[in-house]
Design an enzyme around this catalytic site. Structure first.
Site, mmCIF file in Angstrom:
data_model
loop_
_atom_site.group_PDB
_atom_site.id
_atom_site.type_symbol
_atom_site.label_atom_id
_atom_site.label_comp_id
_atom_site.label_asym_id
_atom_site.label_seq_id
_atom_site.Cartn_x
_atom_site.Cartn_y
_atom_site.Cartn_z
ATOM 1 N N GLU A 49 3.373 44.892 21.243
ATOM 2 C CA GLU A 49 2.628 44.933 22.511
ATOM 3 C C GLU A 49 1.475 43.937 22.487
ATOM 4 O O GLU A 49 1.198 43.266 23.480
ATOM 5 C CB GLU A 49 2.115 46.347 22.808
ATOM 6 C CG GLU A 49 3.180 47.437 22.787
ATOM 7 C CD GLU A 49 4.416 47.126 23.598
ATOM 8 O OE1 GLU A 49 4.318 46.425 24.628
ATOM 9 O OE2 GLU A 49 5.515 47.574 23.181
ATOM 10 N N HIS A 58 2.678 40.465 23.117
ATOM 11 C CA HIS A 58 3.008 40.226 24.528
ATOM 12 C C HIS A 58 1.826 39.605 25.280
ATOM 13 O O HIS A 58 2.030 38.998 26.338
ATOM 14 C CB HIS A 58 3.367 41.537 25.220
ATOM 15 C CG HIS A 58 4.839 41.856 25.254
ATOM 16 N ND1 HIS A 58 5.800 40.932 25.579
ATOM 17 C CD2 HIS A 58 5.506 43.027 25.055
ATOM 18 C CE1 HIS A 58 6.999 41.516 25.558
ATOM 19 N NE2 HIS A 58 6.846 42.788 25.241
ATOM 20 N N GLU A 69 6.073 48.502 34.701
ATOM 21 C CA GLU A 69 7.274 47.710 34.445
ATOM 22 C C GLU A 69 8.496 48.624 34.570
ATOM 23 O O GLU A 69 8.465 49.719 34.024
ATOM 24 C CB GLU A 69 7.242 47.083 33.044
ATOM 25 C CG GLU A 69 8.385 46.100 32.864
ATOM 26 C CD GLU A 69 8.349 45.381 31.511
ATOM 27 O OE1 GLU A 69 7.525 45.717 30.658
ATOM 28 O OE2 GLU A 69 9.176 44.487 31.333
ATOM 29 N N GLU A 122 2.843 46.732 27.500
ATOM 30 C CA GLU A 122 1.860 45.685 27.215
ATOM 31 C C GLU A 122 0.898 45.390 28.356
ATOM 32 O O GLU A 122 0.393 44.256 28.453
ATOM 33 C CB GLU A 122 2.608 44.400 26.848
ATOM 34 C CG GLU A 122 3.370 43.727 28.020
ATOM 35 C CD GLU A 122 4.846 44.056 28.106
ATOM 36 O OE1 GLU A 122 5.234 45.141 27.611
ATOM 37 O OE2 GLU A 122 5.617 43.275 28.677
#
Ligand code: TRP
Ligand code: ZN
Length: 901
Positions: free
Chosen positions: A306, A309, A129, A272
């Protein structure tokens, strides 16, 4: 990594177009080696239904810093392609659906950006990400392209005995030449930013649990083997997170196993990735000796974040990066609720309310200190931004924390049950899809039968709204009118352009009677049968008057209870009224808030006096008000700790034009000394009464006691005669059986003066020389040290940079020393000679060359330069211009260009 061509090209939200190609399945094979890793990437690709025009002709794949080895379509070598800095364009496609097989290499050991595939302590990790996957292989690296992944990892068994990827392990085996492999399959479709692999010498704490359906799940926390004893709290937090999400939202763990891996080189807190969360060691490793209460709370919150998520982010993901708050705002809200529920667990209703309030106060304090400043500066953007140059710059307080407040407002409007209905509908509609903030709002609206069109402005308007309040009591008619009017303060042109109309603001209010008790509330024309003591008014117009009826006496308003909306409230309280609310408000948040308003007003007055060179004085009534709260044993210690913590220098500077950090510091120190000297005996008493007996536990209750005790110690370090404090702090340092007390004692000694702390500093170093996270604290405490008059803490910071244990490459270490100095030591950083700014520019440029994401965070330390006194402003501008002239990454360029614009 020279990005000159891409420098200031903005991506715009309204330019979104659906992908022209989709990926039905991908198989990835990795031959892992540090200097050169080879990736074999086989994708089943098809043209999106209805895709037409130029965009649908050639297949354009993202790629960044890759070397292409070969390309084949449906088994045949392909020559119709071009590769450039941004990726790969494949042309003359044979049909609408085909299999593309690419082989490429990348260089993990040379990857200092910590984005993509990289090496840390000889192990492999990934961070994808937002746009890191394209640094691993060519791909449609955008969140609305979701597919299923099968991943085979091959590596030397001796060096990389553990091979992990997302999903379920399907096969392992031996290969020639001492190599081995592991094959993983993730049955859930996901975007590329959730891909992860890990390889190396790691060991796991394991736990098997049974979820509500009866299915058994395997939980693992992977760390370097010597760190295994420090993983207990992270594992407990994971178990609690799984239980909580089932209980509160009916959301179960979907995979057979769930893994957390800790890595010491990491740009942020944690990530995550589906079934394979990768964490900064800071949010995994803890024991009593090396981690503080604050660290333990951080682990619980981040593990929760996390894990949550998995549903809010992974099962339902973002259509594009402008929707980032869809997952981040919602998931922060969820982790805040989780932490509050955990703190309240098992307590009496009153104690539970106090525990929840302490969490709320903490969260709001962070929001107001950091997000409000962001919203007033050059990086201001809506919760759903309209454009970005570098998406990594938009993982901000606005997207995360203001986004969480926006989500919280749905719950404030509809209640927990209504919010849950909205969540259920959201998953029913969107599971397995990439969606938008509008989709979330629509689910909330439809599930609750409400039109939420106006609420959209919370996503599209930048800047912090202000609500001005006026009141009028009519004794004869027994009515009380509350007039609310909303607007924005001074905003940048870009922020102003987003401010198109009034917001729907849930405004919680109580009316406090002369005896300190809440009055029953009845709104004129209201339909409620009961008379609650807190009501949520819905402000929808620019100005609106709400009339309360049957009001027996002139009340004091308790405004925006529990901080029901992320706004600034203006109301002309007198000091006496604030003192009264500080002593009586039944809403714990507002009770704290009254103390903060009282302190802020006094501190701004003192700051003005200090700038004029006048002698400083303080009204004894203010000291007395804080003394009453300090002594009030009916209040939770955690609350008293928060109430005694004065607004930070950063926050205070934000309230002033032409701010002079030296004057702010002088003012705050003056008030701290006044409180210390004035409340000396009470502080010593609080210190004694809040010692925690028995073995260390990071529970909310124990940490509340330690927090109050240590805040008292910290005040006592500011006594005119701190000799008793020095002895007390030294004793606490020597006898501490936990890091909370040991580090608080060291901080107090540093506060009294560096000579008092030398022995303890040396001891701390020797004790924790081999513990990276504890050593970070050693650097940080020296970086935020106040310094005696005329002393330059920067000289220490520079010397510490030459310490063998310092490394700019390790983000945690860089943050502990450099960021702490530039962002956590305002008075020293803003030294009149500009030395702090020159140092800042040097470090931003040095970091920029190796890790743009980290550099760009540091770059933001000067974005509020226009707020300061002219002399400082000029020096800051010069430093910003120097960075602008030497910057390489678009990350840092975007920040400094916006600051200077
Ligand atoms: N999505 C992550 C979270 O909310 C944070 C994240 C975004 C991140 N980009 C990152 C983490 C880059 C590490 C590096 O927890
Ligand atoms: Zn997140």
């Amino acid at each position: 990594m020279l990005d000159i061509s891409a420098a200031s090209v903005a991506v715009r939200r309204l330019d979104y177009a659906p992908p022209a190609f989709l990926i039905d399945e991908v198989q990835l094979e990795f031959d892992l080696a540090p200097t050169k890793t080879t990736v074999t990437n086989t994708m089943r690709i098809r043209r999106a239904p209805g895709a037409a025009g130029a965009a649908a002709r050639d297949l354009v794949l993202h790629g960044d810093d890759l070397d292409l080895v070969s390309i084949a379509i449906d088994g045949r070598p392909w020559t119709a392609y071009t590769a450039n800095d941004d990726g790969l364009t494949v042309s003359a496609l044979p049909s609408d659906a085909f299999t593309l097989k690419l082989v490429n290499t990348n260089r993990p050991a040379a990857n200092t950006s910590l984005s993509g595939l990289y090496v840390s302590n000889r192990n492999f990790f990934t961070q994808c990400e937002a746009e890191g996957f394209r640094r691993i292989t060519y791909f449609l690296d955008r969140p609305d392209v979701m597919t299923t992944y099968t991943v085979t990892l091959r590596a030397a068994r001796d060096d990389y005995p553990v091979l992990l990827a997302n999903g379920n392990l399907v096969e392992t085996g031996e290969l020639p030449d001492g190599r081995h492999f592991a094959k993983w399959h993730d049955p859930f479709v996901k975007p590329s930013y959730l891909f992860a692999l890990v390889a190396g010498k790691l060991a796991a704490r394991e736990k098997r649990i049974r979820i509500r359906s009866g299915e058994e799940k395997l939980l693992q926390v992977w760390v370097e083997p010597h760190d295994l004893p420090k993983t207990e709290y992270a594992m407990d937090s994971l178990v609690h997170s799984i239980e909580w999400d089932e209980e509160r939202f009916g959301l179960p763990l979907d995979l057979e196993r769930f893994m957390i891996v800790a890595v010491s080189d990491f740009n942020m807190g944690a990530m995550e990735n589906k079934g394979l969360n990768i964490f900064n060691t800071k949010y995994v490793l803890a024991d009593a000796q090396t981690a503080t209460d604050f660290d333990f709370a951080g682990i619980e919150a981040v593990v929760g974040h996390e894990y949550f998520h998995n549903w809010t982010g992974n099962r339902v993901t973002c259509r594009d990066w402008f929707q980032l708050s869809l997952k981040e705002g919602l998931t922060v809200f969820r982790d805040q609720e989780f932490s509050a529920d955990m703190a309240a667990k098992g307590l009496s209703p009153e104690a539970a309310a106090a525990a929840r309030a302490a969490r709320r106060i903490d969260d709001v304090r962070g929001l107001r200190q950091n997000q409000f400043a962001e919203d007033a500066g050059p990086m201001a953007h809506p919760v759903r931004p309209d454009s970005y140059v570098e998406i990594n710059n938009f993982y901000t307080m606005t997207v995360y924390e203001k986004g969480a407040e926006v989500v919280r407002m749905y719950q404030t409007l509809f209640g927990r049950d209504g919010f849950r209905k909205g969540m259920d509908l959201y998953f029913k509609r969107h599971d397995g899809h990439a969606v938008t903030c509008d989709d979330f709002r629509a689910a909330m609206a439809d599930a609750n039968g409400r039109d939420l069109a106006q609420f959209e402005r919370w996503y599209s308007q930048a800047g912090t709204p202000r609500v001005a309040v006026t009141t009028r009591y009519d004794a004869a008619a027994r009515t009380y009118d509350v007039t609310l009017s909303q607007g924005y303060g001074p905003s940048s042109a870009a922020a102003k352009a987003t401010q198109t109309g009034p917001l729907l603001i849930p405004f919680a209010i109580g009316l406090v009677g002369a005896d300190g008790r809440d009055l029953p509330l009845k709104l004129e024309g209201g339909t409620r049968a009961d008379a609650p003591t807190t009501l949520v008014l819905e402000l929808t117009e620019t100005e609106q008057t709400f009339r309360f009826v049957d009001v027996a006496e002139a009340p004091l308003p308790s405004l925006l209870r529990d901080f029901s909306a992320p706004v600034i409230v203006h109301y002309d309280y007198t000091d006496a009224e604030l003192t009264f609310l500080f002593a009586h408000d039944r809403d714990a948040f507002n009770r704290w808030e009254a103390g903060q308003r009282l302190a802020t007003r006094a501190l701004l007055g003192l700051t003005a006096a200090a700038s004029r060179g006048e002698a400083l004085t303080i009204d004894p009534a203010i000291v007395a008000a804080f003394g009453r709260v300090l002594r009030d044993e009916s209040l939770a210690p955690a609350f008293r700790e928060l109430a005694l913590t004065l607004p930070s220098e950063r926050y205070l500077s934000e309230q002033i034009d032409d701010a002079d950090p030296a004057a702010v510091h002088a003012a705050r120190q003056f008030l701290r000394r006044a409180l210390a000297n004035g409340l000396r005996d009470d502080l010593f008493a609080a210190y004694d009464q809040n010692r925690v007996e028995g073995p260390y536990a990071p529970s909310a209750i124990d940490s509340g006691h330690r927090g109050l005790k240590n805040v008292a110690l910290n005040y006592l370090a500011d006594l005119d005669d701190p000799s008793d404090t020095a002895a007390l702090a030294r004793a606490q340092y020597d006898t501490a059986d936990n890091m909370t007390d040991r580090s608080a004692a060291l901080a107090a000694l540093l506060q009294i003066g560096k000579p008092h702390a030398t022995a303890a500093l040396d001891d701390f170093y020797r004790r924790f020389e081999h513990d990276a996270l504890a050593l970070d604290k050693w650097f940080a405490m020296q970086a935020v040290r106040r310094g005696a008059p005329g002393e330059r803490v920067l000289d220490d910071v520079r010397a510490l940079m030459a310490h063998p244990a310092f490394s700019l490459k390790n983000p945690n270490r860089a943050r502990s020393l450099i960021f702490q100095f530039c962002m956590g030591n305002a008075a020293q950083f803003h030294a009149a000679d500009g030395s702090g700014y020159a140092f800042w520019a040097d470090q931003v440029l040095a970091l920029d060359a190796m890790n743009p994401q980290v550099a760009s965070r540091l770059a933001r330390a000067l974005e509020r330069w226009r707020k300061f006194t002219p002399g400082l402003r000029d020096a800051m501008r010069a430093a910003l211009e120097r960075v602008a002239a030497g910057v390489q990454s678009k990350d840092v360029r975007e920040v400094v260009e916006k600051a200077l614009a």
